[in-house]
Each structure stands twice: as C-alpha cells, then as structure tokens.
Design an enzyme around this catalytic site. Sequence first.
Site, PDB file in Angstrom:
ATOM      1  N   HIS A   1      49.365 -20.728  30.153  1.00 54.56           N
ATOM      2  CA  HIS A   1      48.618 -20.305  31.345  1.00 54.56           C
ATOM      3  C   HIS A   1      47.308 -19.667  30.862  1.00 54.56           C
ATOM      4  O   HIS A   1      47.100 -18.457  30.955  1.00 54.56           O
ATOM      5  CB  HIS A   1      49.461 -19.310  32.138  1.00 54.56           C
ATOM      6  CG  HIS A   1      48.996 -19.092  33.547  1.00 54.56           C
ATOM      7  ND1 HIS A   1      47.876 -19.696  34.084  1.00 54.56           N
ATOM      8  CD2 HIS A   1      49.517 -18.320  34.551  1.00 54.56           C
ATOM      9  CE1 HIS A   1      47.733 -19.307  35.347  1.00 54.56           C
ATOM     10  NE2 HIS A   1      48.708 -18.477  35.651  1.00 54.56           N
TER      11      HIS A   1
ATOM     12  N   ARG B   1      47.665 -27.568  38.161  1.00 49.66           N
ATOM     13  CA  ARG B   1      48.871 -26.776  37.871  1.00 49.66           C
ATOM     14  C   ARG B   1      50.034 -27.758  37.856  1.00 49.66           C
ATOM     15  O   ARG B   1      50.335 -28.392  38.874  1.00 49.66           O
ATOM     16  CB  ARG B   1      49.078 -25.696  38.933  1.00 49.66           C
ATOM     17  CG  ARG B   1      50.460 -25.097  38.911  1.00 49.66           C
ATOM     18  CD  ARG B   1      50.562 -23.821  39.707  1.00 49.66           C
ATOM     19  NE  ARG B   1      49.849 -22.751  39.046  1.00 49.66           N
ATOM     20  CZ  ARG B   1      49.979 -21.466  39.371  1.00 49.66           C
ATOM     21  NH1 ARG B   1      50.776 -21.095  40.350  1.00 49.66           N
ATOM     22  NH2 ARG B   1      49.308 -20.540  38.709  1.00 49.66           N
TER      23      ARG B   1
ATOM     24  N   GLN C   1      45.103 -17.290  33.056  1.00 50.99           N
ATOM     25  CA  GLN C   1      45.685 -15.959  33.167  1.00 50.99           C
ATOM     26  C   GLN C   1      45.346 -15.131  31.920  1.00 50.99           C
ATOM     27  O   GLN C   1      44.917 -13.983  32.022  1.00 50.99           O
ATOM     28  CB  GLN C   1      47.206 -16.077  33.342  1.00 50.99           C
ATOM     29  CG  GLN C   1      47.886 -14.747  33.536  1.00 50.99           C
ATOM     30  CD  GLN C   1      47.462 -14.074  34.838  1.00 50.99           C
ATOM     31  OE1 GLN C   1      47.557 -14.675  35.899  1.00 50.99           O
ATOM     32  NE2 GLN C   1      46.980 -12.852  34.765  1.00 50.99           N
TER      33      GLN C   1
ATOM     34  N   ASP D   1      56.433 -10.380  32.872  1.00 45.39           N
ATOM     35  CA  ASP D   1      56.341 -11.504  33.815  1.00 45.39           C
ATOM     36  C   ASP D   1      57.755 -11.764  34.327  1.00 45.39           C
ATOM     37  O   ASP D   1      58.733 -11.240  33.774  1.00 45.39           O
ATOM     38  CB  ASP D   1      55.753 -12.740  33.088  1.00 45.39           C
ATOM     39  CG  ASP D   1      55.546 -13.944  34.003  1.00 45.39           C
ATOM     40  OD1 ASP D   1      55.565 -13.783  35.237  1.00 45.39           O
ATOM     41  OD2 ASP D   1      55.381 -15.066  33.473  1.00 45.39           O
TER      42      ASP D   1
ATOM     43  N   CYS E   1      51.185 -10.731  35.414  1.00 46.04           N
ATOM     44  CA  CYS E   1      50.339 -11.793  35.973  1.00 46.04           C
ATOM     45  C   CYS E   1      50.529 -11.951  37.477  1.00 46.04           C
ATOM     46  O   CYS E   1      49.655 -12.483  38.148  1.00 46.04           O
ATOM     47  CB  CYS E   1      50.629 -13.106  35.262  1.00 46.04           C
ATOM     48  SG  CYS E   1      52.363 -13.587  35.347  1.00 46.04           S
TER      49      CYS E   1
ATOM     50  N   ARG F   1      41.054 -12.441  38.177  1.00 47.31           N
ATOM     51  CA  ARG F   1      41.168 -13.909  38.071  1.00 47.31           C
ATOM     52  C   ARG F   1      39.880 -14.542  38.618  1.00 47.31           C
ATOM     53  O   ARG F   1      39.365 -15.509  38.054  1.00 47.31           O
ATOM     54  CB  ARG F   1      42.382 -14.418  38.867  1.00 47.31           C
ATOM     55  CG  ARG F   1      43.731 -14.081  38.265  1.00 47.31           C
ATOM     56  CD  ARG F   1      44.012 -14.833  36.977  1.00 47.31           C
ATOM     57  NE  ARG F   1      43.990 -16.272  37.129  1.00 47.31           N
ATOM     58  CZ  ARG F   1      45.026 -17.016  37.509  1.00 47.31           C
ATOM     59  NH1 ARG F   1      46.192 -16.453  37.737  1.00 47.31           N
ATOM     60  NH2 ARG F   1      44.927 -18.340  37.604  1.00 47.31           N
TER      61      ARG F   1
HETATM   62  N1   CP Z   1      49.307 -15.376  38.215  1.00 51.40           N
HETATM   63  C1   CP Z   1      49.232 -16.543  38.882  1.00 51.40           C
HETATM   64  O1   CP Z   1      48.916 -17.598  38.328  1.00 51.40           O
HETATM   65  O2   CP Z   1      49.533 -16.463  40.214  1.00 51.40           O
HETATM   66  P1   CP Z   1      49.762 -17.696  41.208  1.00 51.40           P
HETATM   67  O3   CP Z   1      51.026 -18.383  40.745  1.00 51.40           O
HETATM   68  O4   CP Z   1      49.911 -17.086  42.566  1.00 51.40           O
HETATM   69  O5   CP Z   1      48.594 -18.611  41.110  1.00 51.40           O
HETATM   70  N1  NVA Z   2      55.786 -17.600  34.210  1.00 51.03           N
HETATM   71  C1  NVA Z   2      55.470 -17.751  35.627  1.00 51.03           C
HETATM   72  C2  NVA Z   2      54.054 -17.396  35.872  1.00 51.03           C
HETATM   73  C3  NVA Z   2      53.585 -17.515  37.295  1.00 51.03           C
HETATM   74  C4  NVA Z   2      52.132 -17.192  37.460  1.00 51.03           C
HETATM   75  C5  NVA Z   2      55.776 -19.178  36.057  1.00 51.03           C
HETATM   76  O1  NVA Z   2      55.478 -20.108  35.289  1.00 51.03           O
HETATM   77  O2  NVA Z   2      56.333 -19.367  37.138  1.00 51.03           O
END
Ligand code: CP
Ligand code: NVA
Length: 306
Positions: free
Chosen positions: A129, A102, A132, A224, A264, A292
């Site tokens: 993502h 990430r 997701q 989101d 998400c 997930r």
């Molecule tokens: N939706 C998602 O990726 O959640 P987290 O940021 O908690 O991993």
């Molecule tokens: N768009 C959000 C998604 C988190 C799962 C972010 O990037 O923070």
Amino acid sequence: MEHFLDISGFSAGELWQIMHKAKELKDEYFAGGNKPILKGKILGMIFQKPSLRTRVSFEVGMLHLGGEALYLSPAEIGLGKRESVADVARVMSGYVHGIMARVFDHEHILELAKYSSVPVINGLSDYSHPCQALTDVFTIWEHFGRLEGLKVAFVGDGNNVANSLAIAATKLGAHFSIATPPGYELPEQAMAEIRQAAAEGGVDVTVTHDPVEAVSGADVIYTDVWTSMGQEEEREQRLKVFPPYQVNSELVAKAKPEAIVMHCLPAHRGEEITDDVADGPQSLLFPQAHNRLHAQKGLLALLLGK
Ligand code: CP
Ligand code: NVA
C-alpha cells in the site's frame, strides 16, 4: 517517475522529492488554493475493493489541481474476469492520463503497469500500500521534522501496510521493528526488500513476536486491522490469535513518552486499537488520514504534471 507501484522502486531522494512537492502543495492549498496544474488531466480509478480515504483523497486531489477523476466500482470493470488485465490497461490508456487501481492480486497491478501507456498508481494490493506509506512518512516528517534516527514500530499483522511502511521508513533513515503473532510474519519477499531498504538507510530492523520489545523506545507506534480485505473467512481464527497485539494504553506506555500512534484506517476499534488510544493525545490518526490528500497531490503533480 513512470509508475507508482511499490516504495521499493524509489530511492530516498525520489521519496523526498514527492514529499517536498506534497508539502509545497499543502501549504499552497491552505494559503488560498492550488493552481490548476493538472487542468485537462483525468485520473481513472479502478476499485476491486471498498475505500473511503483512497477514493475520496484521489478524487478531491485531482479536483484541487484542476483535473478530474473517474470512479470505476468493483461491479463495473471485472478486472481479469470480464476482460483481461492487459486489455483493460490498453483500453484505459486511450481514455485517461493516469490509472489508480486497488486490486486483490498484486500481480494485477504489475500487469496493468506493463500494458498501460499512462502512469499506474497502486491504490492497495494484497502485497503493498505505497500511497499509504508515502502519507505515513510525510506525516512523521511533519510531526518530528525528520525521519532519521527515529524508531517506527508496527504491531499486528505482517500485511500490505506493514510492508510498505517498513520500506519507506527504513529508506528514509528510521529504525523499524515489527511484532506479529507467529504465523503472521511479513512474507519472505517483503523481508528481503525491507532488509535492502534498511541497508540503504543504514538502520536496524527488528522482527519479533513480542509487542513490548517492538515498541520499547519507539517514536511511532503503528497498527492496522487484524483481518485485511480479502481475508474475511480467516476472521474468526485471527480474532483468537491477535488480542495480545492490541495497541492499548498499557502498550503505548512502553514507548517513548512523546511517541505518536498511527493507523492507516479503517480501524476496528476495540480490536487492534482501543478508543482511548485512537482518540487520545498521542494519536495522529486523523491528521494522518487527511494527509492522504496532500501526499498524493505531490505524487499526482509529479506523475501527471509533465
Ligand atoms: N487507508 C486506506 O487506504 O483507507 P481506504 O481503504 O478507506 O481507502
Ligand atoms: N490492511 C488493510 C488496509 C486497509 C486500508 C487491508 O488491506 O484491508
């Protein structure tokens, strides 16, 4: 299947292959547990940002399949700072059987994949993502029994989640509409990839600033957060612009009566989504979050199970 970096790198057939594997493993899990098909395999997980779902679902998914996972926190690796991204990839490749990362900068995911000799999974970047989105289409498929001919509407920021969802849904034959405030549209590169996916799926894409237009006739309403991780300094400005894009009961009523609501998570309740919608009868937020685990098991089985 070498890496899982972006939905755009996969055909509809490949996405279905992952989803069918996920379904098989989900059924197997609830029928008494998964077989240890990843015994001896270790997934290295690099996090430059916080996470609940991604971290826990990947770790638990590996454990269910007989493997193990290693969590590396933002403080530990210093990706691209303490050490070059390429060197991290080269070193990790000798220790683990797969890397899930990430990152802030999408380029870093591409670079990890370039220099890694083990599969790399994008666990969220500023651009996309895909894990997701894989979960989201899996969840829609479970609920409706199909993707084809449905209308998926995204309301809010033209961000990483919107980008991956749009590509996954359209490739699998769902129409897609998105309503963002002016200035917060999906980036040009994402739009080009979405239009190509929509051509593959033979479906329409609607881009608008009007949330009612986006959700009208929709089967799925998705939102989101208005401020993603890494954009915190824009939060005050965004809070002024985004309120007309809140998913509340008034907006949900403009979609089909049987429409489902997705997010998400994490949610900023009272901002992009109201409590009554998040906890209401049309909400699929928590089954979606739980999926997930199952969707990614399908991915892990195919990527690491060789
Ligand atoms: N939706 C998602 O990726 O959640 P987290 O940021 O908690 O991993
Ligand atoms: N768009 C959000 C998604 C988190 C799962 C972010 O990037 O923070």
